[in-house]
Design an enzyme around this catalytic site. Structure first.
Site, PDB file in Angstrom:
ATOM      1  N   CYS A   1       0.848  -1.194   0.000  1.00 10.83           N
ATOM      2  CA  CYS A   1       0.000   0.000   0.000  1.00 10.83           C
ATOM      3  C   CYS A   1       0.879   1.237   0.000  1.00 10.83           C
ATOM      4  CB  CYS A   1      -0.916  -0.020   1.224  1.00 10.83           C
ATOM      5  SG  CYS A   1      -1.993  -1.458   1.207  1.00 10.83           S
TER       6      CYS A   1
ATOM      7  N   TYR B   1      -5.877 -13.164  -0.863  1.00 13.73           N
ATOM      8  CA  TYR B   1      -5.244 -12.621   0.343  1.00 13.73           C
ATOM      9  C   TYR B   1      -5.930 -13.070   1.630  1.00 13.73           C
ATOM     10  CZ  TYR B   1      -3.909  -8.681   3.469  1.00 13.73           C
ATOM     11  OH  TYR B   1      -3.464  -7.895   4.497  1.00 13.73           O
TER      12      TYR B   1
ATOM     13  N   HIS C   1      -2.649 -10.453   7.712  1.00 15.81           N
ATOM     14  CA  HIS C   1      -2.642  -9.204   8.486  1.00 15.81           C
ATOM     15  C   HIS C   1      -3.854  -9.003   9.386  1.00 15.81           C
ATOM     16  CE1 HIS C   1       0.228  -7.725   5.125  1.00 15.81           C
ATOM     17  NE2 HIS C   1       0.892  -8.273   6.111  1.00 15.81           N
TER      18      HIS C   1
ATOM     19  N   ASP D   1       4.244  -7.862  10.640  1.00 15.04           N
ATOM     20  CA  ASP D   1       4.808  -8.195   9.330  1.00 15.04           C
ATOM     21  C   ASP D   1       5.839  -7.143   8.912  1.00 15.04           C
ATOM     22  OD1 ASP D   1       5.148  -9.475   6.904  1.00 15.04           O
ATOM     23  OD2 ASP D   1       3.463  -8.467   5.953  1.00 15.04           O
TER      24      ASP D   1
END
Ligand code: ADP
Ligand code: SF4
Length: 691
Positions: free
Chosen positions: A31, A171, A174, A267
């Site tokens: 991002c 995905y 997270h 992460d």
């Protein structure tokens, strides 16, 4: 120079289902605050990574349905066909340089607010929305909803193919995506076939993978991006238990595994809290369970560490977000046999912070990041000099070093003068603080680049005054003399100097970094800066045996570091060091060995024994500039055509801002800049006005 054969393995192609990556460099989904709102910037930035040799270049998260609307974040989206053209633009930019384009399809489940779409959020259970404690609830999906969701995801994959993508990333990571919510016991207590056993909780993700393979898997690579450990012990997924079992159950299903740890704070840990490659311990098992290629991230910047991770059988692809931001040309530099030119990521997370602030991302090391389209700044190319001018740069902090580096690259004759015995300014000083040693890369990269330049000279221990600068006789002077922390507590919460906060009782961060120390005993750090310096002072002094209290007007310690994903880690560290944290507190006055602190909510006053370390604000070191500008006739007589302040001397800010300002100075020298204009290209929207 040909590349070192040791690194040949990094340039082997990797098959991912029906597509083949040209090498092992994979820019993972990342991002960046550009996305759909600044599409030209996003496209040029992605294209630059492909030009720099990244074999796969992925989007940021790409939302595929209005029930997963992440406004106010600036991600990409594929809600309908109108979203296809700008993503096609990204694919073209990547393909032009021989890379594969990947899209990460995302729905954030109960972690969205749907501020723009106004849809009711959805999730595995009725649960309050976790995003920013937003005061709405996600409703539990029934079986019809699950069927609809699968349809939306499938349509997203088909649209991705239409846009020209080569790879779809499915995905579950997270703690921020619907499939990870289904997978987590704490989020999913369903009693149907999607809840209960691991097999049931995994069903949703498995179906999405199968749907995607069925819809586009004949022509597109289908990658499973999956967090194998949530780093929360038995309350979450652990790689030794359900993380491992989940991989085993789906081992051969996707065309490639992209594995990591969750959540994003874990992460993308900063270098302060985790070293390069730290995720290896968690993900190493995956390759033993599957014949499919495996990728992971780990802030790898060293080609030796990358080769080692492959040779040790940990991964097949080197995943990277931050290292690809700090140096989009990292693969090319290895390929061209010049790995010493790599601009290594320092792990500061300024890039993440800007994304989290919903603004185009910035990088401390790479001042051109986000400026590829807007300013036409190429990270490796710069216009040749516009004149034969000789430039004097005063101060070799990040601003001065970057100015000298970029001016040198343009071919100007540059003299860099530094007062201290060592270059680097604040970077040298701050990188000596606990666990910030990677920050020295900002200095070391630039010194390494300047060293072979015969047109750039650097003089240490050369504190210049105005007379010396006038005598020197350069054509242009850049003043990069930095800034100084205040000692009197003035900042956001305190508007007038704190009574008694003088040099005997109050130690600024500069004092501490210069080696001055309060007498052994208690210390009160007053943090009205809210970034790293306040908690760094607490960290350092507590580590040296002082009993430390950190008082802050903020709601929590280091509140701004929420954006750099560090707040939780900082708080934990300070608590472990025995630092007492007083939030919503302000310092009123300082006496001999005593600091008066006031509770900003109740007004209650505390007399705390100790010395004060205020971390509130800095003042520019601009006396030299003022002295020069005070006598324009002398400047003219000396032949000095311009004097400019750059970096902290102009406006104290982040190291990233200082590097950017230094770079900008170098780019703009001898160019026409309209002082009344917008200094970059802006997005042109086509409005549908009707009629
Ligand atoms: P920035 O972040 O803007 O680069 P820094 O504070 O990191 O600012 O660096 C400023 C540098 O300028 C420091 O290394 C400091 O020693 C140096 N400096 C300050 N005044 C002078 C001067 N008069 N002559 C030469 N160097 C100076
Ligand atoms: Fe690395 Fe910091 Fe740049 Fe992000 S901002 S890529 S963490 S140097």
């Amino acid at each position: 120079m040909p590349r070192d054969p040791r690194y040949d393995i990094l340039f082997e192609p990797v098959r991912i289902g029906p597509v083949t990556a040209p090498n092992r460099f994979y820019q993972v989904p990342q991002c960046n605050g550009m996305g759909r709102l600044y599409p030209d910037s996003m496209i040029a930035m992605r294209g630059m990574k492909a030009e720099g040799g990244w074999g796969i270049v992925a989007t940021e998260q790409c939302d595929f349905h209005p029930t997963g609307d992440v406004t106010a974040y600036c991600e990409t989206k594929l809600w309908d066909d109108t979203d296809v053209p700008y993503l096609a633009g990204m694919c073209n930019a990547v393909h032009e340089h021989g890379g594969l384009a990947a899209v990460e399809l995302v729905h954030n489940g109960h972690d969205t607010g749907n501020l723009y779409s106004r849809e009711v959020p959805i999730g595995p259970m009725h649960r309050p929305v976790t995003w920013l404690s937003h005061p709405v609830q996600a409703r539990a999906m029934d079986l019809d909803d699950i069927r609809a969701y699968r349809r939306w995801h499938r349509k997203g994959a088909l649209r991705a193919r239409q846009a020209g993508f080569d790879i779809v990333v499915v995905y579950a990571g997270h703690d921020g995506a619907m499939p990870s919510h289904f997978l987590a016991r704490r989020h999913n207590q369903r009693t149907d076939e999607y809840g209960g056993s691991l097999e049931n909780r995994l069903r949703f993700y498995r179906e999405l993978l199968e749907d995607t393979l069925e819809a586009v898997g004949d022509t597109m690579g289908v990658v499973a991006r999956f967090a194998v450990d949530e780093m929360m012990g038995p309350d979450g997924l652990e790689w030794e238990n359900e993380g491992r079992d989940a991989i085993e159950m789906m081992a051969e299903l996707p065309h490639m595994w992209d594995v990591n740890v969750s959540d994003w704070d874990n992460d993308s840990m900063t270098s302060r809290f985790a070293p390069e490659g730290y995720q290896e311990d968690y993900v190493a098992f995956v390759k033993q369970m599957t014949s499919k290629p495996v990728a992971t991230v780990g802030r790898y910047t060293s080609p030796d560490a990358m080769v080692s991770a492959i040779r040790r059988g940990i991964v097949d692809m080197i995943g990277a977000a931050r290292p690809s931001i700090a140096d989009p040309f990292l693969p090319k530099k290895i390929e061209e046999g010049r790995p010493e030119d790599i601009r290594e990521c320092i792990g500061c997370n300024i890039c993440a912070a800007w994304n989290n602030l919903s603004a185009p991302s910035r990088c401390t090391q790479n001042p051109t990041f986000g400026e590829e389209w807007r300013k036409d700044w190429h990270p490796e190319q710069i216009a040749p000099k516009g004149s034969n001018a000789h430039i004097l740069v005063v101060g070799a902090g990040p601003a001065g070093l970057e100015a000298a580096h970029a001016l040198g690259k343009r071919g100007y004759r540059v003299t860099l003068a530094e007062a201290r015995t060592e270059a680097g300014g604040r970077v040298t000083r701050e990188s000596a603080l606990p666990n910030l040693n990677a920050w020295a890369r900002v200095r070391d990269y630039r010194l390494g680049q300047i060293a072979p330049m015969t047109n750039v000279e650097m003089y240490l221990e050369s504190a210049l005054n105005a007379e010396q600068i006038l005598e020197f006789g350069a054509d242009h002077v850049a003043i990069a003399t930095g800034s100084t922390w205040r000692r009197d507590g003035v900042g956001r919460a305190v508007r007038n100097p704190i009574a008694g906060a003088d040099a005997d009782r109050s130690f600024s961060p500069d004092d501490i970094m210069d080696g001055k120390r309060p007498p052994k005993g208690p210390v009160i750090v007053f943090d009205d800066d809210h970034y790293y310096m306040g908690n760094m002072m607490a960290d350092l002094l507590a580590g040296e045996g002082h009993q430390v209290t950190l008082a802050t007007p903020g709601l929590c310690v280091a509140s701004w570091t929420e954006y750099t994903l560090e707040q939780r880690h900082i708080e934990k560290r300070l608590v472990a060091l025995g630092v007492e944290i007083l939030s919503r507190h302000c310092v009123e006055s300082v006496g001999d060995g005593v600091v008066e602190i006031v509770n900003m909510v109740t007004g209650e006053r505390i007399e705390a024994a100790g010395m004060l370390v205020p971390v509130t604000m800095r003042l520019p070191n601009d006396r030299l500039y003022d002295a020069l500008m005070a006598e324009p006739a002398k400047l003219e007589a000396a032949g000095i055509k311009s004097v400019r302040r750059i970096g902290d001397c102009y406006g104290p800010a982040t190291i990233a801002a200082a590097v950017y300002e230094g770079h900008r100075y170098a780019r703009e020298l001898d160019t026409e800049i309209d002082p009344d204009g917008v200094p970059f290209k802006t997005v042109k929207y086509e409005l549908e006005l009707g009629g």
